[in-house]
Design a protein around this motif. Structure first.
Motif, PDB file in Angstrom:
ATOM      1  N   PHE A   1       8.477 -10.170  -2.803  1.00 31.25           N
ATOM      2  CA  PHE A   1       8.547  -8.965  -1.989  1.00 31.25           C
ATOM      3  C   PHE A   1       8.653  -7.762  -2.923  1.00 31.25           C
ATOM      4  O   PHE A   1       9.482  -7.743  -3.827  1.00 31.25           O
ATOM      5  CB  PHE A   1       9.755  -9.032  -1.054  1.00 31.25           C
ATOM      6  N   TYR A   2       7.782  -6.785  -2.723  1.00 30.69           N
ATOM      7  CA  TYR A   2       7.803  -5.550  -3.510  1.00 30.69           C
ATOM      8  C   TYR A   2       8.125  -4.376  -2.589  1.00 30.69           C
ATOM      9  O   TYR A   2       7.305  -4.032  -1.728  1.00 30.69           O
ATOM     10  CB  TYR A   2       6.448  -5.310  -4.175  1.00 30.69           C
ATOM     11  N   PRO A   3       9.279  -3.742  -2.733  1.00 29.74           N
ATOM     12  CA  PRO A   3       9.552  -2.547  -1.949  1.00 29.74           C
ATOM     13  C   PRO A   3       8.612  -1.409  -2.358  1.00 29.74           C
ATOM     14  O   PRO A   3       8.248  -1.279  -3.527  1.00 29.74           O
ATOM     15  CB  PRO A   3      11.010  -2.191  -2.313  1.00 29.74           C
ATOM     16  N   ALA A   4       8.205  -0.615  -1.401  1.00 25.64           N
ATOM     17  CA  ALA A   4       7.448   0.603  -1.712  1.00 25.64           C
ATOM     18  C   ALA A   4       8.416   1.667  -2.211  1.00 25.64           C
ATOM     19  O   ALA A   4       9.528   1.792  -1.700  1.00 25.64           O
ATOM     20  CB  ALA A   4       6.709   1.096  -0.476  1.00 25.64           C
ATOM     21  N   VAL A   5       8.002   2.417  -3.225  1.00 25.99           N
ATOM     22  CA  VAL A   5       8.834   3.485  -3.783  1.00 25.99           C
ATOM     23  C   VAL A   5       7.961   4.712  -3.943  1.00 25.99           C
ATOM     24  O   VAL A   5       6.799   4.613  -4.366  1.00 25.99           O
ATOM     25  CB  VAL A   5       9.433   3.075  -5.153  1.00 25.99           C
ATOM     26  N   ASN A   6       8.508   5.883  -3.638  1.00 27.71           N
ATOM     27  CA  ASN A   6       7.724   7.103  -3.751  1.00 27.71           C
ATOM     28  C   ASN A   6       8.596   8.263  -4.210  1.00 27.71           C
ATOM     29  O   ASN A   6       9.691   8.474  -3.681  1.00 27.71           O
ATOM     30  CB  ASN A   6       7.058   7.442  -2.418  1.00 27.71           C
ATOM     31  N   SER A   7       8.100   9.008  -5.206  1.00 26.86           N
ATOM     32  CA  SER A   7       8.827  10.168  -5.731  1.00 26.86           C
ATOM     33  C   SER A   7       8.058  11.463  -5.522  1.00 26.86           C
ATOM     34  O   SER A   7       8.347  12.471  -6.175  1.00 26.86           O
ATOM     35  CB  SER A   7       9.118   9.973  -7.227  1.00 26.86           C
ATOM     36  N   SER A   8       7.090  11.444  -4.624  1.00 29.68           N
ATOM     37  CA  SER A   8       6.369  12.678  -4.314  1.00 29.68           C
ATOM     38  C   SER A   8       7.349  13.725  -3.798  1.00 29.68           C
ATOM     39  O   SER A   8       8.219  13.426  -2.981  1.00 29.68           O
ATOM     40  CB  SER A   8       5.292  12.409  -3.260  1.00 29.68           C
ATOM     41  N   GLY A   9       7.206  14.942  -4.285  1.00 27.83           N
ATOM     42  CA  GLY A   9       8.115  16.014  -3.888  1.00 27.83           C
ATOM     43  C   GLY A   9       9.264  16.218  -4.851  1.00 27.83           C
ATOM     44  O   GLY A   9       9.902  17.282  -4.844  1.00 27.83           O
ATOM     45  N   ASN A  10       9.545  15.233  -5.710  1.00 31.43           N
ATOM     46  CA  ASN A  10      10.573  15.407  -6.714  1.00 31.43           C
ATOM     47  C   ASN A  10      10.119  16.466  -7.722  1.00 31.43           C
ATOM     48  O   ASN A  10       8.990  16.419  -8.219  1.00 31.43           O
ATOM     49  CB  ASN A  10      10.839  14.075  -7.420  1.00 31.43           C
TER      50      ASN A  10
ATOM     51  N   VAL B   1       0.252  -8.404   3.092  1.00 33.14           N
ATOM     52  CA  VAL B   1       0.398  -7.164   3.855  1.00 33.14           C
ATOM     53  C   VAL B   1       1.017  -6.100   2.956  1.00 33.14           C
ATOM     54  O   VAL B   1       2.094  -6.306   2.388  1.00 33.14           O
ATOM     55  CB  VAL B   1       1.286  -7.367   5.099  1.00 33.14           C
ATOM     56  N   PHE B   2       0.330  -4.976   2.798  1.00 40.50           N
ATOM     57  CA  PHE B   2       0.851  -3.857   2.020  1.00 40.50           C
ATOM     58  C   PHE B   2       1.639  -2.915   2.926  1.00 40.50           C
ATOM     59  O   PHE B   2       1.291  -2.739   4.100  1.00 40.50           O
ATOM     60  CB  PHE B   2      -0.284  -3.091   1.350  1.00 40.50           C
ATOM     61  N   VAL B   3       2.677  -2.294   2.353  1.00 42.94           N
ATOM     62  CA  VAL B   3       3.510  -1.382   3.135  1.00 42.94           C
ATOM     63  C   VAL B   3       3.783  -0.107   2.344  1.00 42.94           C
ATOM     64  O   VAL B   3       3.773  -0.103   1.115  1.00 42.94           O
ATOM     65  CB  VAL B   3       4.855  -2.039   3.537  1.00 42.94           C
ATOM     66  N   MET B   4       4.043   0.949   3.085  1.00 39.60           N
ATOM     67  CA  MET B   4       4.514   2.205   2.507  1.00 39.60           C
ATOM     68  C   MET B   4       5.876   2.582   3.099  1.00 39.60           C
ATOM     69  O   MET B   4       6.841   2.805   2.397  1.00 39.60           O
ATOM     70  CB  MET B   4       3.498   3.322   2.733  1.00 39.60           C
ATOM     71  N   LYS B   5       5.928   2.618   4.417  1.00 43.29           N
ATOM     72  CA  LYS B   5       7.159   2.974   5.113  1.00 43.29           C
ATOM     73  C   LYS B   5       7.702   1.832   5.974  1.00 43.29           C
ATOM     74  O   LYS B   5       8.880   1.819   6.330  1.00 43.29           O
ATOM     75  CB  LYS B   5       6.924   4.198   6.006  1.00 43.29           C
ATOM     76  N   GLN B   6       6.855   0.875   6.322  1.00 40.81           N
ATOM     77  CA  GLN B   6       7.275  -0.200   7.212  1.00 40.81           C
ATOM     78  C   GLN B   6       8.319  -1.102   6.550  1.00 40.81           C
ATOM     79  O   GLN B   6       8.267  -1.364   5.364  1.00 40.81           O
ATOM     80  CB  GLN B   6       6.068  -1.047   7.619  1.00 40.81           C
ATOM     81  N   THR B   7       9.249  -1.585   7.374  1.00 41.09           N
ATOM     82  CA  THR B   7      10.263  -2.526   6.911  1.00 41.09           C
ATOM     83  C   THR B   7       9.826  -3.952   7.228  1.00 41.09           C
ATOM     84  O   THR B   7       8.830  -4.178   7.918  1.00 41.09           O
ATOM     85  CB  THR B   7      11.604  -2.257   7.603  1.00 41.09           C
ATOM     86  N   ALA B   8      10.629  -4.898   6.764  1.00 40.96           N
ATOM     87  CA  ALA B   8      10.336  -6.306   7.045  1.00 40.96           C
ATOM     88  C   ALA B   8      10.388  -6.596   8.541  1.00 40.96           C
ATOM     89  O   ALA B   8       9.597  -7.398   9.054  1.00 40.96           O
ATOM     90  CB  ALA B   8      11.325  -7.203   6.299  1.00 40.96           C
TER      91      ALA B   8
ATOM     92  N   GLY C   1      -1.971  -1.048  -7.033  1.00 34.89           N
ATOM     93  CA  GLY C   1      -2.134  -2.325  -7.705  1.00 34.89           C
ATOM     94  C   GLY C   1      -0.893  -3.183  -7.761  1.00 34.89           C
ATOM     95  O   GLY C   1      -0.920  -4.242  -8.391  1.00 34.89           O
ATOM     96  N   ILE C   2       0.205  -2.779  -7.133  1.00 35.62           N
ATOM     97  CA  ILE C   2       1.497  -3.476  -7.184  1.00 35.62           C
ATOM     98  C   ILE C   2       2.057  -3.405  -8.599  1.00 35.62           C
ATOM     99  O   ILE C   2       1.370  -3.766  -9.564  1.00 35.62           O
ATOM    100  CB  ILE C   2       1.394  -4.957  -6.754  1.00 35.62           C
ATOM    101  N   CYS C   3       3.295  -2.976  -8.758  1.00 39.26           N
ATOM    102  CA  CYS C   3       3.876  -2.945 -10.105  1.00 39.26           C
ATOM    103  C   CYS C   3       5.395  -3.012 -10.042  1.00 39.26           C
ATOM    104  O   CYS C   3       6.008  -2.909  -8.977  1.00 39.26           O
ATOM    105  CB  CYS C   3       3.405  -1.724 -10.881  1.00 39.26           C
ATOM    106  N   ASP C   4       5.995  -3.164 -11.231  1.00 43.83           N
ATOM    107  CA  ASP C   4       7.432  -3.374 -11.336  1.00 43.83           C
ATOM    108  C   ASP C   4       8.261  -2.130 -11.030  1.00 43.83           C
ATOM    109  O   ASP C   4       9.493  -2.213 -10.959  1.00 43.83           O
ATOM    110  CB  ASP C   4       7.782  -3.884 -12.736  1.00 43.83           C
ATOM    111  N   LEU C   5       7.628  -0.985 -10.840  1.00 44.94           N
ATOM    112  CA  LEU C   5       8.372   0.206 -10.419  1.00 44.94           C
ATOM    113  C   LEU C   5       9.003   0.014  -9.046  1.00 44.94           C
ATOM    114  O   LEU C   5       9.888   0.775  -8.659  1.00 44.94           O
ATOM    115  CB  LEU C   5       7.457   1.431 -10.399  1.00 44.94           C
ATOM    116  N   SER C   6       8.568  -1.012  -8.319  1.00 48.90           N
ATOM    117  CA  SER C   6       9.164  -1.304  -7.011  1.00 48.90           C
ATOM    118  C   SER C   6      10.653  -1.601  -7.107  1.00 48.90           C
ATOM    119  O   SER C   6      11.374  -1.508  -6.106  1.00 48.90           O
ATOM    120  CB  SER C   6       8.457  -2.502  -6.362  1.00 48.90           C
TER     121      SER C   6
END
Length: 534
Positions: free
Chosen positions: A412-421, A302-309, A451-456
């Protein structure tokens, strides 16, 4: 005048081929040997002769290591961390060509002379002469080669910014390398007085759909959670099928409901997460028997952007309840048509509920003994151990069965986003404009790398209570699997991913677009770094 080792397209190509030639399949001895070879290669740079303490190996796990190489300018604290991974997926799918899988020049030349078994789209790319084939060319030894070139140029030309190269093992399985590296990044920050301005990864461009050939930049990375289910039925002899209830029968109802279920899909900033799919489904028995299978497991992606566990577990539980209800109705109907009584109804139980029940029934020491016993099986990975812990607990409480036990399994890979920075937005604008002006190259901006990556594991944001459900329902949590959330909170710089264009990552036709990788990308990333404002 210093002669640079990797400053031209041809030299960069040769470096990539050398790195690809160092096999480094995840969980192999080759992966363990790779960082020592890389350290030796980086030691050939004059800068690390002068500052040997800036180049180091660090322990990850099971004798694996990650590499850090720091170029430090004396007059600035601003630092860009260049992140990559050096492990690759296996090469078995190459068949008789497996010896050539990590020899890009030889593999490409072979297929030029023997193109008969290639699909039409791959054949067209081969005959264009624009692509280099081989495992690791795209994902992601090209990214590592690029970072090595940047370190060399920066240290030779004395760029007024610090660059920290970090390359890790295990990204393709558990990201153990990156999770181990996070505390080291915090430590280096304090030791050398660094101020992280940007975490820059160079994972390759991933297509959004088949046939997509657009280059992309990414201002975030998608998250991933893996809900799993242990199905516990009732055993019987195959000659007396109605005296039991098989676990594959129960599992079939949940798997059909989980596959491509839109309930789990998110849309954020106009981008959608891929739909859930089954990663694994199997019988827990290790041998053939005429006893019916009554313990099975399934693992879902299951992929996530904002959803929590907690969001995911709630939806997973809802879906499992619907599956159990349909299973019970179908099973009861079959029993009635054969004039027999059902053995029982299937219930749904979260792992945290099973754990609490087991502690109340047997005590905490018993649960710890169960876990300790499971951990002695070194041949089992973290996912298998997760299911085996739940299995050993439910075996001792069969009054709860038949049942579907819901849990989470690593990674588990947390979603991370820097859009708007502001720094990221300026960097993307600069790169896209420069690519168009200099090369006529169109680059599409994406908000999430798919693609999932270590930036998480950098740019840690506050993990609210919704994430407590992950630890509560992950059987191996904090024993053999954990995430350094505290240290992640100290790595607050924005993230950005700009990598090479290629096709078919994780397939035997993996290939890299050479002009983009060896000419366009190095120029664009170099200009990006040089234009980072203090």
């Amino acid at each position: 005048m210093t002669t640079l080792l990797w400053d031209s397209p041809d030299k960069l190509r040769a470096l990539l081929c050398e790195l690809a030639g160092w096999k480094s399949i995840t969980m192999t001895e080759d992966e363990r040997q790779f960082p020592m070879k890389l350290q030796s290669k980086l030691q050939s740079l004059d800068y690390f002769h002068q500052y040997p303490e800036h180049l180091a190996l660090h322990a990850a796990d099971i004798r694996r290591k990650f590499v850090t190489a720091l170029y430090k300018h004396p007059d600035t604290l601003d630092t860009i961390c260049l992140i990559s991974h050096y492990d690759t997926v296996s090469t078995e799918e190459y068949g008789e060509l497996e010896p050539l899988a990590t020899q890009p020049e030889e593999l490409t030349a072979y297929w030029m002379g023997n193109p008969n078994d290639l699909p039409d789209d791959v054949l067209a790319d081969l005959q264009s002469g624009e692509y280099l084939f081989g495992r690791g060319t795209m994902d992601m030894k090209m990214g590592l080669a690029l970072h090595m070139q940047l370190i060399e140029k920066a240290s030779t030309e004395k760029w007024p910014i610090n660059l920290l190269l970090l390359t890790v093992p295990d990204e393709e399985v558990n990201s153990a390398g990156m999770r181990a590296a996070v505390p080291k990044l915090v430590e280096l920050q304090k030791e050398f007085g660094l101020t992280y301005k940007l975490f820059l990864n160079s994972e390759p461009v991933f297509t959004q759909e088949p046939g997509d050939t657009t280059c992309k930049t990414y201002s975030g990375t998608i998250g991933k959670v893996m809900p799993g289910a242990l199905f516990y039925g009732r055993e019987t002899h195959v000659g007396e099928p109605f005296n039991g209830l098989t676990s594959p029968y129960i599992a079939s109802f949940l798997t059909q409901k989980m596959e491509w279920n839109p309930l789990f899909q998110e849309t954020v900033l106009g981008e959608k997460t891929p739909l859930p799919i089954t990663l694994q489904q199997k019988d827990l028995r290790l041998e053939y028997s005429t006893q019916t299978p009554y313990r099975s497991s399934a693992l879902y992606n299951v992929f996530v952007m904002k959803q929590t566990a907690e969001d995911i577990m709630t939806k997973f539980e809802q879906t499992a309840m619907e599956a159990a209800d349909e299973c019970n109705k179908a099973y009861t109907k079959v029993c009635r048509s054969n004039e027999v009584e059902p053995v029982s109804e299937v219930r749904v139980i979260r792992y945290e509920e099973l754990l609490r029940y087991s502690i109340e029934k047997f005590g905490a020491d018993f649960v710890e003994e169960v876990k300790a016993d499971v951990y002695t099986y070194e041949e089992w990975d973290d996912r298998e151990k997760s299911f085996r812990i739940a299995d050993k607990l439910i075996i001792q409480s069969q009054e709860l069965t038949p049942a579907i036990i819901l849990l989470f399994a690593p990674p588990f890979y947390p979603a991370v986003n820097s859009s708007g920075n502001s720094l990221v937005e300026e960097a993307i604008l600069q790169v896209t404009s420069l690519a168009k002006d200099e090369f006529g190259l169109l680059i599409e901006r994406m908000h999430y790398f798919n693609g999932i990556c270590d930036l998480s594991y950098v740019n840690g944001s506050s993990m609210d209570a919704g994430w407590e459900a992950y630890g509560q329902n992950t059987p191996v949590w904090k024993d053999i699997y954990s995430i350094p959330f505290t240290e992640m909170m100290e790595l607050q710089a924005p993230i950005l991913n700009i990598g090479p264009f290629g096709k078919d990552a994780h397939k035997r036709t993996e290939r890299l677009h050479m002009k983009h990788a060896f000419e366009q990308l190095p120029y664009l990333v170099e200009q990006l770094i040089k234009n980072i404002k203090p």
